[in-house]
Design a protein around this motif. Structure first.
Motif, PDB file in Angstrom:
ATOM      1  N   PHE A 180      50.850  23.038  70.320  1.00  0.00           N
ATOM      2  CA  PHE A 180      52.286  23.479  70.840  1.00  0.00           C
ATOM      3  C   PHE A 180      52.926  24.257  69.790  1.00  0.00           C
ATOM      4  CE2 PHE A 180      57.021  22.507  71.029  1.00  0.00           C
ATOM      5  CZ  PHE A 180      57.145  23.386  72.178  1.00  0.00           C
ATOM      6  N   ILE A 181      52.871  23.780  68.620  1.00  0.00           N
ATOM      7  CA  ILE A 181      53.601  24.416  67.201  1.00  0.00           C
ATOM      8  C   ILE A 181      53.026  25.795  67.152  1.00  0.00           C
ATOM      9  CG2 ILE A 181      54.071  24.582  64.937  1.00  0.00           C
ATOM     10  CD1 ILE A 181      54.171  21.406  65.354  1.00  0.00           C
ATOM     11  N   ASN A 213      42.962  19.697  73.865  1.00  0.00           N
ATOM     12  CA  ASN A 213      43.867  19.078  72.819  1.00  0.00           C
ATOM     13  C   ASN A 213      43.242  17.719  72.336  1.00  0.00           C
ATOM     14  OD1 ASN A 213      44.328  18.284  75.500  1.00  0.00           O
ATOM     15  ND2 ASN A 213      46.468  17.768  75.016  1.00  0.00           N
ATOM     16  N   TYR A 273      53.186  22.747  79.504  1.00  0.00           N
ATOM     17  CA  TYR A 273      54.004  22.863  77.964  1.00  0.00           C
ATOM     18  C   TYR A 273      54.797  24.406  77.940  1.00  0.00           C
ATOM     19  CZ  TYR A 273      52.171  18.799  75.788  1.00  0.00           C
ATOM     20  OH  TYR A 273      52.029  17.278  75.354  1.00  0.00           O
ATOM     21  N   ARG A 326      59.875   9.867  77.610  1.00  0.00           N
ATOM     22  CA  ARG A 326      58.596  10.750  77.777  1.00  0.00           C
ATOM     23  C   ARG A 326      58.777  11.429  79.072  1.00  0.00           C
ATOM     24  NH1 ARG A 326      53.356   9.885  76.596  1.00  0.00           N
ATOM     25  NH2 ARG A 326      53.716   7.952  75.413  1.00  0.00           N
ATOM     26  N   SER A 367      45.533  18.890  67.940  1.00  0.00           N
ATOM     27  CA  SER A 367      46.158  17.855  68.688  1.00  0.00           C
ATOM     28  C   SER A 367      47.242  18.612  69.672  1.00  0.00           C
ATOM     29  CB  SER A 367      47.089  16.954  67.892  1.00  0.00           C
ATOM     30  OG  SER A 367      48.087  17.691  67.279  1.00  0.00           O
ATOM     31  N   SER A 368      48.061  17.856  70.769  1.00  0.00           N
ATOM     32  CA  SER A 368      48.951  18.604  71.470  1.00  0.00           C
ATOM     33  C   SER A 368      50.048  19.124  70.581  1.00  0.00           C
ATOM     34  CB  SER A 368      49.595  17.374  72.375  1.00  0.00           C
ATOM     35  OG  SER A 368      48.442  17.055  73.526  1.00  0.00           O
ATOM     36  N   LYS A 369      50.601  18.313  69.994  1.00  0.00           N
ATOM     37  CA  LYS A 369      51.690  18.821  68.772  1.00  0.00           C
ATOM     38  C   LYS A 369      51.416  20.086  68.148  1.00  0.00           C
ATOM     39  CE  LYS A 369      54.910  17.300  65.357  1.00  0.00           C
ATOM     40  NZ  LYS A 369      55.309  15.891  64.637  1.00  0.00           N
ATOM     41  N   GLU A 370      50.187  19.725  67.537  1.00  0.00           N
ATOM     42  CA  GLU A 370      49.659  21.062  66.672  1.00  0.00           C
ATOM     43  C   GLU A 370      49.553  22.363  67.548  1.00  0.00           C
ATOM     44  OE1 GLU A 370      47.036  18.812  63.276  1.00  0.00           O
ATOM     45  OE2 GLU A 370      46.277  19.113  65.093  1.00  0.00           O
TER      46      GLU A 370
END
Length: 267
Positions: free
Chosen positions: A92-93, A65, A135, A166, A87-90
């Motif tokens: 994960f999605i 990530n 995750y 967090r 990225s982490s968010k990308e």
């Protein structure tokens, strides 16, 4: 029975300040566990840490990530077209929507693991950048890949102290993915308080150790991110951590407690 305290320095290889700071702590005998960002390390940085295998447990800090992958490929479900990781968010999605393949996760983790092994580094344990291995929707793939490459010890990211958004999110992720850690040996809990910008190292470390001494936890990991300087835009107290760890007398802090410093290799 004496409790085990594993001080683990994350992010070896992340940048020159983190790498130099961690290496200073290792050579000074101040830290006994280090997690290595294989996809960020230079060959020279790996060569510099390699001679300390007998005194330090070295782990793979899985990174899917941030930055570029070790494995060069023209197409992967965990990378942008540019070649950089999502990225982490990308990520994960993409995992949530079923667009991440196990093959791509395994191949990159195996490449990172192999890079360390080929550099003469014995990998005693694994954790991950931003706790990615716990995750939801990613945890099962990452932990299975780590198991397949031969990792037997892994971080349990469940925070000991839960007092902000967090840590609430991380605790929820850990509760939902804890079964994926069953095939590994793990510490009972993770101390994450060094990342709290309001944490007072001089007064709160002794207080926290006293609470841990009377807790039910037998093996405790304390996560550290020491560096010679802070990183712009980061919430981490890297310089404060480095200064504390370099000057800390753990023998004095632990002398009246049933807690002893330990290594992942002893887990």
């Amino acid at each position: 029975m004496q409790k085990k305290l594993i001080l683990n320095a994350d992010d070896y290889g992340w940048d020159k300040d983190a790498t130099a700071g961690i290496l200073n702590l290792v050579t000074s005998g101040k830290i006994q566990n280090v997690s290595i960002l294989a996809n960020h390390c230079t060959a020279a940085e790996l060569q510099n840490i390699q001679p300390y295998q007998s005194s330090v447990s070295t782990g793979l800090h899985v990174c899917l990530n941030a930055g570029m992958p070790v494995l060069k490929t023209s197409s992967s479900s965990i990378q942008h077209e540019s070649g950089a990781f999502f990225s982490s968010k990308e990520l994960f999605i993409k995992a949530l929507t079923g667009k991440v393949t196990y093959k791509d996760v395994y191949n990159e983790i195996n490449a990172q693991y192999t890079l360390l092994k080929d550099a003469g580094i014995e990998v005693s344990h694994a954790d991950s950048h931003q706790h990615l291995h716990q995750y939801p929707f990613l945890s099962s793939m990452i932990t299975q890949a780590l198991h397949e490459v031969g990792i037997k010890k892994i971080r349990n990211c469940m925070p000991y102290s839960i007092y902000d958004t967090r840590r609430i999110i991380v605790a929820g992720f850990c509760a939902g993915t804890k079964n994926n850690l069953r095939k590994f040996s793990s510490p009972d809990v993770l101390i994450t308080d060094f990342t709290n910008k309001h944490f007072n190292f001089n007064t709160q470390v002794p207080e926290l150790l006293k609470r841990l001494n009377t807790s039910s936890y037998q093996t405790i990991e304390w996560m550290c991110h020491p560096a010679l300087a802070d990183r712009q835009g980061s919430y981490l107290q890297r310089k404060n951590e480095y200064d504390f760890l370099m000057n800390c007398d753990w023998d004095e802090l632990l002398k009246e407690l049933s807690i002893g410093l330990s290594k992942y290799s002893f887990l």
